[in-house]
Scaffold this active site. Structure first.
Site, mmCIF file in Angstrom:
data_model
loop_
_atom_site.group_PDB
_atom_site.id
_atom_site.type_symbol
_atom_site.label_atom_id
_atom_site.label_comp_id
_atom_site.label_asym_id
_atom_site.label_seq_id
_atom_site.Cartn_x
_atom_site.Cartn_y
_atom_site.Cartn_z
ATOM 1 N N ILE A 275 0.813 -1.216 0.000
ATOM 2 C CA ILE A 275 0.000 0.000 0.000
ATOM 3 C C ILE A 275 0.844 1.264 0.000
ATOM 4 O O ILE A 275 0.333 2.351 -0.169
ATOM 5 C CB ILE A 275 -0.995 0.048 1.185
ATOM 6 C CG1 ILE A 275 -0.295 -0.300 2.508
ATOM 7 C CG2 ILE A 275 -2.166 -0.892 0.945
ATOM 8 C CD1 ILE A 275 -1.196 -0.189 3.719
ATOM 9 N N GLY A 276 2.111 1.102 0.180
ATOM 10 C CA GLY A 276 2.948 2.299 0.167
ATOM 11 C C GLY A 276 4.384 1.905 -0.068
ATOM 12 O O GLY A 276 4.837 0.877 0.407
ATOM 13 N N GLU A 277 5.062 2.709 -0.829
ATOM 14 C CA GLU A 277 6.477 2.426 -1.059
ATOM 15 C C GLU A 277 7.222 3.737 -1.060
ATOM 16 O O GLU A 277 6.968 4.616 -1.868
ATOM 17 C CB GLU A 277 6.645 1.706 -2.411
ATOM 18 C CG GLU A 277 8.060 1.778 -2.958
ATOM 19 C CD GLU A 277 8.700 0.415 -3.099
ATOM 20 O OE1 GLU A 277 8.138 -0.392 -3.847
ATOM 21 O OE2 GLU A 277 9.755 0.194 -2.482
ATOM 22 N N THR B 283 11.177 5.777 0.033
ATOM 23 C CA THR B 283 12.610 5.569 -0.060
ATOM 24 C C THR B 283 13.106 4.727 1.110
ATOM 25 O O THR B 283 14.117 4.060 1.024
ATOM 26 C CB THR B 283 13.319 6.932 -0.020
ATOM 27 O OG1 THR B 283 12.529 7.852 -0.767
ATOM 28 C CG2 THR B 283 14.696 6.858 -0.628
ATOM 29 N N PHE B 284 12.381 4.789 2.210
ATOM 30 C CA PHE B 284 12.893 4.175 3.418
ATOM 31 C C PHE B 284 12.073 3.003 3.924
ATOM 32 O O PHE B 284 12.421 2.386 4.911
ATOM 33 C CB PHE B 284 13.004 5.227 4.518
ATOM 34 C CG PHE B 284 13.818 6.412 4.089
ATOM 35 C CD1 PHE B 284 15.198 6.331 4.058
ATOM 36 C CD2 PHE B 284 13.204 7.580 3.685
ATOM 37 C CE1 PHE B 284 15.952 7.410 3.650
ATOM 38 C CE2 PHE B 284 13.959 8.661 3.272
ATOM 39 C CZ PHE B 284 15.339 8.578 3.245
ATOM 40 N N SER B 285 10.967 2.731 3.259
ATOM 41 C CA SER B 285 10.146 1.619 3.720
ATOM 42 C C SER B 285 9.174 1.171 2.642
ATOM 43 O O SER B 285 8.939 1.884 1.679
ATOM 44 C CB SER B 285 9.346 2.031 4.957
ATOM 45 O OG SER B 285 8.211 2.778 4.568
ATOM 46 N N VAL C 292 5.191 -0.447 2.736
ATOM 47 C CA VAL C 292 4.092 -0.722 3.650
ATOM 48 C C VAL C 292 3.095 -1.659 2.968
ATOM 49 O O VAL C 292 2.741 -1.459 1.805
ATOM 50 C CB VAL C 292 3.404 0.588 4.110
ATOM 51 C CG1 VAL C 292 2.261 0.295 5.071
ATOM 52 C CG2 VAL C 292 4.418 1.523 4.778
ATOM 53 N N ASP D 72 8.121 15.807 8.869
ATOM 54 C CA ASP D 72 7.659 15.427 7.538
ATOM 55 C C ASP D 72 6.131 15.437 7.478
ATOM 56 O O ASP D 72 5.513 14.516 6.957
ATOM 57 C CB ASP D 72 8.224 14.039 7.184
ATOM 58 C CG ASP D 72 8.256 13.782 5.673
ATOM 59 O OD1 ASP D 72 8.091 14.747 4.896
ATOM 60 O OD2 ASP D 72 8.423 12.621 5.279
HETATM 61 P P1 ADP Z 1 7.557 6.109 4.602
HETATM 62 O O1 ADP Z 1 8.520 6.363 5.700
HETATM 63 O O2 ADP Z 1 8.075 5.163 3.598
HETATM 64 O O3 ADP Z 1 6.976 7.355 4.018
HETATM 65 P P2 ADP Z 1 5.001 5.791 5.980
HETATM 66 O O4 ADP Z 1 4.973 5.378 7.395
HETATM 67 O O5 ADP Z 1 4.730 7.227 5.688
HETATM 68 O O6 ADP Z 1 6.361 5.305 5.328
HETATM 69 O O7 ADP Z 1 3.965 4.904 5.170
HETATM 70 C C1 ADP Z 1 3.876 5.020 3.766
HETATM 71 C C2 ADP Z 1 2.432 4.932 3.327
HETATM 72 O O8 ADP Z 1 1.861 3.692 3.752
HETATM 73 C C3 ADP Z 1 1.534 6.006 3.932
HETATM 74 O O9 ADP Z 1 1.560 7.184 3.154
HETATM 75 C C4 ADP Z 1 0.190 5.327 3.905
HETATM 76 O O10 ADP Z 1 -0.406 5.440 2.625
HETATM 77 C C5 ADP Z 1 0.530 3.869 4.140
HETATM 78 N N1 ADP Z 1 0.390 3.566 5.576
HETATM 79 C C6 ADP Z 1 1.333 3.697 6.528
HETATM 80 N N2 ADP Z 1 0.868 3.322 7.722
HETATM 81 C C7 ADP Z 1 -0.414 2.949 7.541
HETATM 82 C C8 ADP Z 1 -1.455 2.459 8.393
HETATM 83 N N3 ADP Z 1 -1.254 2.269 9.702
HETATM 84 N N4 ADP Z 1 -2.656 2.188 7.841
HETATM 85 C C9 ADP Z 1 -2.866 2.350 6.534
HETATM 86 N N5 ADP Z 1 -1.932 2.800 5.680
HETATM 87 C C10 ADP Z 1 -0.720 3.091 6.156
HETATM 88 MG MG MG Z 2 5.704 8.789 4.764
#
Ligand code: ADP
Ligand code: MG
Ligand code: ZN
Length: 557
Positions: free
Chosen positions: A50-52, A54-56, A58, A163
Site C-alpha cells: 500500500i505504500g512504497e 525511499t525508506f520503507s 508498507v 515530515d
Molecule cells: P515512509 O517512511 O516510507 O513514508 P510511511 O509510514 O509514511 O512510510 O507509510 C507510507 C504509506 O503507507 C503512507 O503514506 C500510507 O499510505 C501507508 N500507511 C502507513 N501506515 C499505515 C497504516 N497504519 N494504515 C494504513 N496505511 C498506512
Molecule cells: Mg511517509
C-alpha cells in the site's frame, strides 16, 4: 499495548539468498518479505503493497488472531540500511505518543537480523489529491482540527515530526478518522520525552560515529544492537553520499546485506548525519591530506537518488566544486557572489552549516530551508499551514520545488520577499533577493485559485485531468549563489485562471462552491492560516494555541 519482539540470531547477519528471485513485482516483494522475516507467515496473510517510499515499504495484511478473529494491519518493512537507533526511535515515538489523539499506534514489531517490520492498526484512507476538490469547508475545518490535535500530542512529547504532509496524515473520510504516521524523520526537542530522540539529537550534535555505539535499549523489550553504520538521521541518499570523517575505516565495515534496489551488497554506508556531508572528503580520492569542499548536485528525484546512492563509491562527486581547504581563506573578505552565476571563494570557504534538513521541499519552513540549526516544533506548524493552504485553495501540491532556494522563492511570492528577508534576519540568516515581491492577501489568493478550479472539471475522452495536480505556483530562480539568493530572472506564473474549451477538452460544471460552504469562508480561517504561515518560527502559532483559535470555536468534538 503489547509489544512483541521476536529476536532471532541476534548476532547473525542477513545473507543474500543463493538464488534470489528478484523481478521487482509485488508478488516477489511479498515473497521476499516472508523470506526475510519468516515468523510473519505464522500470523499474517499479506495482501498487497500500500505504500512504497525511499525508506520503507508498507503492506496491508490480515492478522489471524485467536478465536478465529481477523484484523487488518499495516506492515511497515523498514529498509534494512536504516540505522538501528533510527528504527528504535521511530518505534518509541509510536509506542509512547501513538495510539491516541490521531497519532498512529503500534501493535507489534518483528525483527530478523536487519529486517524490521512494524505492525500498526490499518487505517483505510483517501488520496488527498482525489478528494481535495470535493471537500466541503466543514470537512476542511475538521481535517485541520484533527491534524492540529495530532501535532499537539506529539509536540507535548517533544517530538518534531519533520515530515508533516498529507501522505503522512491518513484520513478516512467516511469514518472521520485520522492518523499521523511516519516518525522516520522525527527529532527531539531539547527536553523531549522520547529517550531515543535524545540519542539521535546528541549524536547529531557531537558529530560522533553512531556505529560505535554498542547497544541501545528501548524500554525493557526492544534491544537494538548497532553493529554497522546505518542511516541515523534519514536524509535523501543523494545528499548523504560519501563518508564522514570518522575513525572507523569504511572498507572495514562492508555489509553483506541486501538493499532494496537489488541484491548487490552494500559497500558504502549512508552517512549518519546527512547534511553535514555536504563538505566531505571524497571517498574515492585517497588523498587524506587535503580537505575538499564539495558541493553536490541537487538531485531530488527518488529514482535518481537511488542510482546515485548505488554509485557513490566510484563517482565521488565529479561535478562538485573542489576547492582548497576552508582554513586557507580569510574570513573577513566580503562575498563576491552577488549577480554572478558562481559561488565566490569567500563563500566556498565558509563552513557548511550543520542543520537538520529533511522532509519535502514544498512543506519546509523558511528556517529549515535556510538551515537554521535550532529548529523546533514550529517547523511542523508551518507544514500544517501549507496543508491548510492547499485545502483552502484547492491546489495540491501547493508548492512544488526541487530544491530549497526555489522553495524559498515560492514562499516569497506568497508571503513577500521583504517579509521573508526580515523574518530570516531574526534567526540570523541573510537572504538576498534582487526583486521586491509583495506579500499576497491570503483570502484573495485562495479564492482566486479555488474559483478557477472548484467550478470546473475538465475531462477528455479518455479520462479526467485534474488541474490540481499542477502546483499552484511555479517559480524558477537563476543565478543562485549560496548564501545569496537571487531572483533576477525569476519567472512567476500562476496557473491559468480559466479553462478553455479546446483540444477536445470538455468543460463541465461540478459542485457549486455554495453547496460545499466555500462561499462563506470566515476571516478566522485566513487568520489561522496567516498564523501558521508565520515566517518567524519564534512567533508562529503552536498546535495548542491553534486548537483554541476562534476558527474552531463551535467545532463538534
Ligand atoms: P515512509 O517512511 O516510507 O513514508 P510511511 O509510514 O509514511 O512510510 O507509510 C507510507 C504509506 O503507507 C503512507 O503514506 C500510507 O499510505 C501507508 N500507511 C502507513 N501506515 C499505515 C497504516 N497504519 N494504515 C494504513 N496505511 C498506512
Ligand atoms: Mg511517509
Ligand atoms: Zn559569495
Amino acid at each position: 499495548l503489547i509489544l512483541l519482539l521476536f529476536v532471532l540470531h541476534t548476532r547473525g547477519r542477513f545473507r543474500v539468498p543463493a538464488s534470489p528471485v528478484i523481478t521487482g513485482g509485488i508478488y516477489t516483494d511479498i515473497e521476499q518479505l516472508y523470506q526475510a522475516v519468516p515468523q510473519l507467515a505464522n500470523v499474517f496473510r499479506i495482501k498487497g503493497k500500500i505504500g512504497e517510499g525511499t525508506f520503507s515499504s508498507v503492506y496491508l495484511a490480515i492478522a489471524q488472531l485467536r478465536g478465529g478473529h481477523e484484523e487488518k494491519v499495516a506492515l511497515k518493512h523498514l529498509i534494512p540500511t536504516s540505522h538501528p537507533v533510527r528504527i528504535a526511535a521511530e518505534l518509541q515515538c509510536l509506542i509512547i505518543a501513538g495510539g491516541q489523539d490521531n497519532v498512529m499506534g503500534v501493535r507489534y514489531c518483528f525483527r530478523k537480523n536487519d529486517h524490521v517490520v512494524i505492525v500498526m492498526p490499518y487505517l483505510e484512507h483517501e488520496s488527498f489529491l482525489d478528494i481535495l476538490n470535493s471537500l466541503s469547508f466543514e470537512e476542511v475545518r475538521d481535517y485541520m482540527f484533527n491534524l492540529l490535535k495530532a501535532l499537539k500530542r506529539i509536540h507535548y512529547f517533544g517530538i518534531v515530526h519533520r515530515d508533516v504532509k498529507p501522505s503522512n496524515f491518513l484520513y478516512n473520510r467516511q469514518m472521520k478518522r485520522y492518523a499521523l504516521v511516519d516518525f522516520g524523520l522525527a527529532q527531539g526537542t531539547p527536553d523531549t520525552k522520547i529517550e531515543l530522540l535524545k540519542v539521535i539529537q546528541s549524536e547529531a550534535q557531537q558529530e560522533s560515529c553512531a556505529w560505535n555505539k554498542p547497544q541501545i535499549t528501548l524500554g525493557s523489550q526492544v534491544s537494538v544492537t548497532a553493529r554497522a553504520p546505518r542511516q541515523l538521521v534519514r536524509q535523501p541518499a543523494a545528499r548523504t553520499a560519501n563518508k564522514r570523517p570518522c575513525s572507523l575505516s569504511q572498507t572495514q565495515i562492508k555489509q553483506g546485506q541486501k538493499r532494496k534496489e537489488g541484491p548487490e551488497s552494500l559497500h558504502v554506508q549512508r552517512s549518519v548525519f546527512g547534511e553535514r556531508n555536504f563538505n566531505v572528503r571524497s571517498s574515492a580520492s585517497q588523498d587524506n591530506s587535503t580537505v575538499k569542499l564539495i558541493k553536490q548536485p541537487r538531485v531530488t528525484d527518488i529514482a535518481a537518488r537511488k542510482i546515485l546512492a548505488k554509485k557513490k563509491t566510484t563517482s565521488a562527486v565529479t561535478n562538485g566544486l573542489v576547492k582548497k581547504a576552508a582554513s586557507s581563506y580569510p574570513t573577513n573578505v566580503t562575498c563576491d557572489c552577488y549577480a554572478k552565476d558562481r559561488v565566490c571563494s569567500v563563500c566556498l570557504s565558509r563552513r557548511q552549516q550543520v542543520a537538520p534538513r529533511a522532509g519535502t521541499p514544498g512543506f519546509r519552513a523558511p528556517e529549515v530551508l535556510t538551515k537554521f540549526p535550532n529548529q523546533t516544533t514550529a517547523i511542523d506548524m508551518w507544514s500544517a499551514g501549507i496543508i491548510f493552504l492547499s485545502l483552502l485553495s484547492g491546489r495540491y501540491p501547493f508548492y512544488k520545488a526541487s530544491d530549497d532556494l526555489t522553495a524559498l522563492a515560492q514562499i516569497m511570492t506568497i508571503r513577500g520577499s521583504r517579509e521573508t528577508i526580515q523574518a530570516a534576519k531574526t534567526f540570523g540568516k541573510s537572504i538576498l533577493c534582487s526583486k521586491d515581491i509583495p506579500a499576497q492577501d491570503l483570502r484573495m489568493l485562495c479564492e482566486r485559485l479555488r474559483g478557477s478550479k472548484t467550478s470546473f472539471d475538465i475531462s477528455t475522452g479518455d479520462g479526467q485531468i485534474n488541474l490540481s495536480q499542477e502546483p499552484a505556483l511555479q517559480a524558477e530562480i537563476f543565478n543562485i549563489s549560496d548564501p545569496a539568493l537571487q531572483t533576477s530572472k525569476k519567472h512567476l506564473q500562476y496557473q491559468k485562471p480559466s479553462c478553455h474549451e479546446r483540444d477536445g477538452l470538455v468543460i463541465r460544471t461540478s459542485e457549486k462552491p455554495a453547496d460545499l460552504g466555500w462561499d462563506k469562508v470566515p476571516d478566522e480561517a485566513y487568520d489561522l492560516l496567516d498564523k501558521l504561515l508565520d515566517l518567524n518560527p519564534a512567533t508562529r502559532i503552536t498546535a495548542k494555541d491553534a486548537l483554541l483559535h476562534p476558527f474552531f470555536k463551535n467545532i463538534k468534538q
